[in-house]
Design a protein around this motif. Sequence first.
Motif, PDB file in Angstrom:
ATOM      1  N   HIS A   8       0.522  -1.178  -0.045  1.00 52.10           N
ATOM      2  CA  HIS A   8      -0.116   0.250  -0.128  1.00 52.10           C
ATOM      3  C   HIS A   8       0.935   1.055   0.045  1.00 52.10           C
ATOM      4  O   HIS A   8       0.116   2.328  -1.123  1.00 52.10           O
ATOM      5  N   GLY A  21      -3.734  -2.590  -1.832  1.00 46.79           N
ATOM      6  CA  GLY A  21      -3.933  -2.138  -0.432  1.00 46.79           C
ATOM      7  C   GLY A  21      -3.615  -3.327  -0.183  1.00 46.79           C
ATOM      8  O   GLY A  21      -3.771  -3.761   0.934  1.00 46.79           O
ATOM      9  N   LEU A  45      -9.540   2.842  -6.910  1.00 45.76           N
ATOM     10  CA  LEU A  45      -8.828   1.725  -6.119  1.00 45.76           C
ATOM     11  C   LEU A  45      -6.757   1.249  -6.260  1.00 45.76           C
ATOM     12  O   LEU A  45      -6.437   1.279  -5.782  1.00 45.76           O
ATOM     13  N   GLU A  86      -9.189   3.090   2.508  1.00 46.70           N
ATOM     14  CA  GLU A  86      -7.637   2.942   0.988  1.00 46.70           C
ATOM     15  C   GLU A  86      -6.572   4.129   1.540  1.00 46.70           C
ATOM     16  O   GLU A  86      -5.058   3.341   1.658  1.00 46.70           O
ATOM     17  N   ARG A  92      -8.833   2.002   7.116  1.00 45.90           N
ATOM     18  CA  ARG A  92      -8.658   0.191   6.959  1.00 45.90           C
ATOM     19  C   ARG A  92      -8.628  -0.787   8.320  1.00 45.90           C
ATOM     20  O   ARG A  92      -8.820  -2.198   7.404  1.00 45.90           O
TER      21      ARG A  92
END
Length: 120
Positions: A8, A21, A45, A86, A92
């Motif tokens: 990430h 992620g 994303l 994210e 998260r």
Amino acid sequence: MSATSDEHTTGTAGTTGQIAGGDPRLDRLVHRLPPRMGDTVTYLLKPSSRWVRIPSGALLIVGGVFSFLPVLGVWMLPLGLALLAEDVPALRSARSKVFDWIERRKPQWFEPSAPKIDQS
């Protein structure tokens, strides 16, 4: 530091085809979406889409708060939080806990979906 947080932080998805992620459960959920929606979520994303993802997440959260108005709904709140997860480490870890809960309660949600047939 774990491999997940390394992926990430560096913004790389690795060779496993993960979207973002480093959570394969998120990838499996995205792949179950209809193609057009799945493509949109995949775009949001991507690490390079951060400047689109953050305002989109914030607007969805605001829309969820005003769910008493027509067109807006409570569904917008968790979607906005999921997008912001994210970029916000506290969200998260909360997303990971939600995925753990879903995995215990509804494991079929993480199973591969049947191939989609284009009916156009």
